[in-house]
Design a protein around this motif. Structure first.
Motif, PDB file in Angstrom:
ATOM      1  N   UNK A   5       0.827  -1.205   0.000  1.00 31.81           N
ATOM      2  CA  UNK A   5       0.000   0.000   0.000  1.00 31.81           C
ATOM      3  C   UNK A   5       0.861   1.254   0.000  1.00 31.81           C
ATOM      4  N   UNK A   6       0.374   2.296  -0.664  1.00 31.35           N
ATOM      5  CA  UNK A   6       1.124   3.544  -0.715  1.00 31.35           C
ATOM      6  C   UNK A   6       0.215   4.737  -0.447  1.00 31.35           C
ATOM      7  N   UNK A   7       0.853   5.833  -0.024  1.00 26.83           N
ATOM      8  CA  UNK A   7       0.183   7.121   0.169  1.00 26.83           C
ATOM      9  C   UNK A   7       1.184   8.203  -0.209  1.00 26.83           C
ATOM     10  N   UNK A   8       1.082   8.767  -1.429  1.00 26.87           N
ATOM     11  CA  UNK A   8       2.011   9.829  -1.827  1.00 26.87           C
ATOM     12  C   UNK A   8       1.942  11.015  -0.865  1.00 26.87           C
ATOM     13  N   UNK A  11      -0.312  14.071  -1.494  1.00 27.59           N
ATOM     14  CA  UNK A  11      -1.763  13.882  -1.502  1.00 27.59           C
ATOM     15  C   UNK A  11      -2.343  13.736  -0.098  1.00 27.59           C
ATOM     16  N   UNK A  12      -1.494  13.632   0.917  1.00 27.58           N
ATOM     17  CA  UNK A  12      -1.981  13.415   2.293  1.00 27.58           C
ATOM     18  C   UNK A  12      -1.512  14.522   3.237  1.00 27.58           C
ATOM     19  N   UNK A  13      -1.172  15.670   2.697  1.00 23.50           N
ATOM     20  CA  UNK A  13      -0.597  16.730   3.518  1.00 23.50           C
ATOM     21  C   UNK A  13      -1.545  17.200   4.614  1.00 23.50           C
ATOM     22  N   UNK A  14      -2.840  17.266   4.316  1.00 21.83           N
ATOM     23  CA  UNK A  14      -3.787  17.764   5.312  1.00 21.83           C
ATOM     24  C   UNK A  14      -3.848  16.861   6.541  1.00 21.83           C
ATOM     25  N   UNK A  15      -3.485  15.581   6.382  1.00 23.06           N
ATOM     26  CA  UNK A  15      -3.498  14.651   7.515  1.00 23.06           C
ATOM     27  C   UNK A  15      -2.230  14.742   8.355  1.00 23.06           C
ATOM     28  N   UNK A 136       5.808  14.501  11.570  1.00 24.97           N
ATOM     29  CA  UNK A 136       5.564  13.072  11.337  1.00 24.97           C
ATOM     30  C   UNK A 136       5.502  12.282  12.636  1.00 24.97           C
ATOM     31  N   UNK A 137       4.895  12.872  13.644  1.00 27.69           N
ATOM     32  CA  UNK A 137       4.731  12.183  14.928  1.00 27.69           C
ATOM     33  C   UNK A 137       3.478  11.321  14.967  1.00 27.69           C
ATOM     34  N   UNK A 138       2.547  11.537  14.033  1.00 29.67           N
ATOM     35  CA  UNK A 138       1.308  10.773  14.004  1.00 29.67           C
ATOM     36  C   UNK A 138       0.932  10.496  12.554  1.00 29.67           C
ATOM     37  N   UNK A 143      -4.198   8.029   4.305  1.00 26.10           N
ATOM     38  CA  UNK A 143      -5.084   7.189   3.495  1.00 26.10           C
ATOM     39  C   UNK A 143      -4.235   6.387   2.518  1.00 26.10           C
ATOM     40  N   UNK A 144      -4.079   5.089   2.782  1.00 27.89           N
ATOM     41  CA  UNK A 144      -3.289   4.207   1.930  1.00 27.89           C
ATOM     42  C   UNK A 144      -4.199   3.495   0.931  1.00 27.89           C
TER      43      UNK A 144
END
Length: 241
Positions: A5-8, A11-15, A136-138, A143-144
């Motif tokens: 599974x990947x998550x670029x 595309x996931x900056x808001x998380x 990057x603590x959490x 979304x993978x």
């Protein structure tokens, strides 16, 4: 094991954290952050040849235009400029800056991170920035999705493996380039193909009986099969007699 599974990252900056706007780039400390990464974004005013000058990279900057990698500038190599061709007016410039550790002696102890000075585009200061701290603590909000084929970094990769009886081990990433590794949300450390260390220690208490999750942030690229290995012996690089 294969990380399927990947998550670029883009595309996931808001998380990963909220952004702050400013006329000039803000340092990591101004954003209330002590470690990790900062992503800077600005808009290029025109298309065509461009010379980007970053005065004060602390410590390693990856440069992207409209999501495509342009190059890397490193503090240790005293690099501060990169040339490229902007594909269109209003193209998005992204600069991902990594904090690689702080100087703890002498005049360098006041060691601020991120982009410390003005950013020049063809000799003119580029203003109007979005600054996004990425400690990057959490990683719980990522979304993978299952992915086949090559994944161009920066990308989070995720996979699972089973453990019968938790014990100390070491994770090896033989075909990966640079980034970070987590197991069950615990940050093991950074990996880098330049070495010398080529394995990361996994404390037994991090593991649990049954399924375990491993996540790798790859800033550049890896092999098509995206595999990592758990071994009993470390690889600490070449030794001298």
């Amino acid at each position: 094991m294969t990380l399927t599974d990947t998550a670029p990252l883009f595309t996931v900056l808001s998380a990963l954290g909220s952004a702050e706007t400013s006329e000039h780039p803000l340092t990591m400390e101004q954003l209330g952050q002590g470690f990790g990464y900062v992503l800077y974004e600005a808009t290029l005013p025109t298309a065509g040849p461009a010379l980007l000058e970053l005065d004060g990279v602390r410590d390693r900057a990856q440069v992207f235009v409209d999501g495509q990698p342009i190059g890397v500038l490193e503090r240790e190599n005293h690099e501060r400029a990169i040339a490229f061709t902007a594909p269109a007016a209003r193209s998005v410039l992204r600069v991902l800056v990594e904090n690689q550790g702080r100087v703890n002696y002498g005049r360098g102890m006041h060691d601020r991170k991120g982009l410390l000075g003005p950013v020049l585009l063809n000799g003119t200061e580029l203003t109007g920035w979005t600054n996004r701290p990425l400690p990057l603590t959490d990683l719980g909000g990522l979304a993978f999705a299952p992915t086949e084929g090559p994944a161009v970094g920066p990308v989070f990769h995720r996979g699972t493996f089973d453990v019968e009886e938790p014990a100390d081990t070491l994770v090896h990433l033989p075909d990966w380039t640079k980034g970070n590794v987590w197991i069950n949300g615990f940050h093991l450390g950074r990996h880098w193909s330049r070495g010398p260390q080529r394995s990361l220690y996994v404390p037994g208490p991090v593991l649990r009986p049954g399924p375990n999750e491993i996540t790798v942030l790859e800033l550049h690229t890896t092999s098509l099969d995206r595999t990592v290995e758990l071994r009993e012996q470390p690889d600490l690089g070449p030794t001298q007699e």
